[in-house]
Design a protein around this motif. Structure first.
Motif, mmCIF file in Angstrom:
data_model
loop_
_atom_site.group_PDB
_atom_site.id
_atom_site.type_symbol
_atom_site.label_atom_id
_atom_site.label_comp_id
_atom_site.label_asym_id
_atom_site.label_seq_id
_atom_site.Cartn_x
_atom_site.Cartn_y
_atom_site.Cartn_z
ATOM 1 N N THR A 84 -5.658 6.370 -14.893
ATOM 2 C CA THR A 84 -6.357 6.986 -13.766
ATOM 3 C C THR A 84 -7.307 8.081 -14.250
ATOM 4 O OG1 THR A 84 -4.498 8.487 -13.437
ATOM 5 C CG2 THR A 84 -4.511 6.473 -12.137
ATOM 6 N N ILE A 87 -12.111 8.052 -12.156
ATOM 7 C CA ILE A 87 -12.073 8.045 -10.700
ATOM 8 C C ILE A 87 -13.460 7.688 -10.213
ATOM 9 C CG2 ILE A 87 -11.820 9.422 -8.605
ATOM 10 C CD1 ILE A 87 -9.829 11.159 -10.076
ATOM 11 N N SER A 106 -7.834 -1.937 -1.797
ATOM 12 C CA SER A 106 -6.401 -1.664 -1.850
ATOM 13 C C SER A 106 -5.565 -2.935 -2.021
ATOM 14 C CB SER A 106 -5.951 -0.903 -0.602
ATOM 15 O OG SER A 106 -6.080 -1.696 0.558
ATOM 16 N N LEU A 112 -2.701 5.744 -2.212
ATOM 17 C CA LEU A 112 -2.185 7.089 -2.465
ATOM 18 C C LEU A 112 -2.274 7.950 -1.214
ATOM 19 C CD1 LEU A 112 -3.856 7.712 -5.938
ATOM 20 C CD2 LEU A 112 -1.543 6.888 -5.477
ATOM 21 N N MET A 126 -7.491 7.817 -0.724
ATOM 22 C CA MET A 126 -7.419 7.580 -2.162
ATOM 23 C C MET A 126 -6.508 6.388 -2.427
ATOM 24 S SD MET A 126 -7.162 11.459 -3.661
ATOM 25 C CE MET A 126 -7.299 10.948 -5.369
ATOM 26 N N ILE A 128 -5.291 3.424 -5.839
ATOM 27 C CA ILE A 128 -5.406 2.881 -7.194
ATOM 28 C C ILE A 128 -5.463 1.375 -7.008
ATOM 29 C CG2 ILE A 128 -4.333 2.588 -9.452
ATOM 30 C CD1 ILE A 128 -2.996 5.326 -9.021
ATOM 31 N N MET A 134 -8.658 4.455 -10.094
ATOM 32 C CA MET A 134 -8.485 5.295 -8.916
ATOM 33 C C MET A 134 -9.814 5.417 -8.172
ATOM 34 S SD MET A 134 -7.086 9.199 -8.491
ATOM 35 C CE MET A 134 -5.490 8.805 -9.186
ATOM 36 N N TRP A 135 -9.744 5.253 -6.850
ATOM 37 C CA TRP A 135 -10.898 5.373 -5.971
ATOM 38 C C TRP A 135 -10.628 6.477 -4.958
ATOM 39 C CZ3 TRP A 135 -15.182 1.938 -5.863
ATOM 40 C CH2 TRP A 135 -15.111 0.893 -6.778
ATOM 41 N N LYS A 136 -11.638 7.316 -4.720
ATOM 42 C CA LYS A 136 -11.549 8.371 -3.712
ATOM 43 C C LYS A 136 -12.709 8.198 -2.753
ATOM 44 C CE LYS A 136 -12.405 12.702 -4.895
ATOM 45 N NZ LYS A 136 -12.233 14.102 -5.336
#
Length: 149
Positions: A84, A87, A106, A112, A126, A128, A134-136
């Motif tokens: 991770t 990001i 997702s 998350l 958020m 993973i 990891m994406w925000k």
């Protein structure tokens, strides 16, 4: 100058490229290692020639780049590992687009923080994805910073 996210894989770039293209409804350009002239003194195997040397997904005026790292290159730069430490932050997107991307990314991954309205953003979440990336999401990132700075 622009900053972009660049993801490297150890032979799984095509699978990742297909996943992200579908999830982000993007347009792909790619070049495999076999598409470039080969060094006769160090020929690539058929599997290596099929690996992605460079690719680009464009979506919603953004760019994501993906490639494989050849085993011979990993002996120089080190193994490619999941983590991770990368990001990808999608900012200033509209709520519906964020929800659509979040839902698709997702799949097979881990949420998350579910995408929802929070005090600092009308659409924040958020996750993973199934590749360990990891994406925000933050639809109001710039306006939030502008209010505080």
């Amino acid at each position: 100058m622009n900053a972009i996210a660049y993801l490297q894989f150890s032979g799984h770039a095509q699978e990742a490229l297909d996943f992200y293209q579908h999830a982000l409804q993007g347009t792909v350009k790619k070049v495999n290692f076999g598409s470039i002239p080969q060094d006769p003194s160090a020929p690539l195997s058929g599997e290596e020639q099929d690996m992605i040397m460079e690719s680009q997904i464009t979506f919603s005026e953004n760019i994501l780049m993906i490639s494989d790292v050849l085993p011979s290159m990993q002996s120089v730069i080190g193994d490619v590992t999941k983590g991770t430490n990368v990001i990808i932050s999608l900012i200033n997107g509209d709520v519906e687009t964020n929800k659509r991307y979040f839902e698709e990314l997702s799949k097979g991954g881990k949420i998350l923080m579910p995408i929802s309205s929070v005090p600092w953003s009308s659409s924040f979440g958020m996750l993973i994805d199934k590749f360990g990336i990891m994406w925000k999401f933050n639809s109001d990132a710039s306006s939030f910073l502008n209010r505080l700075v």
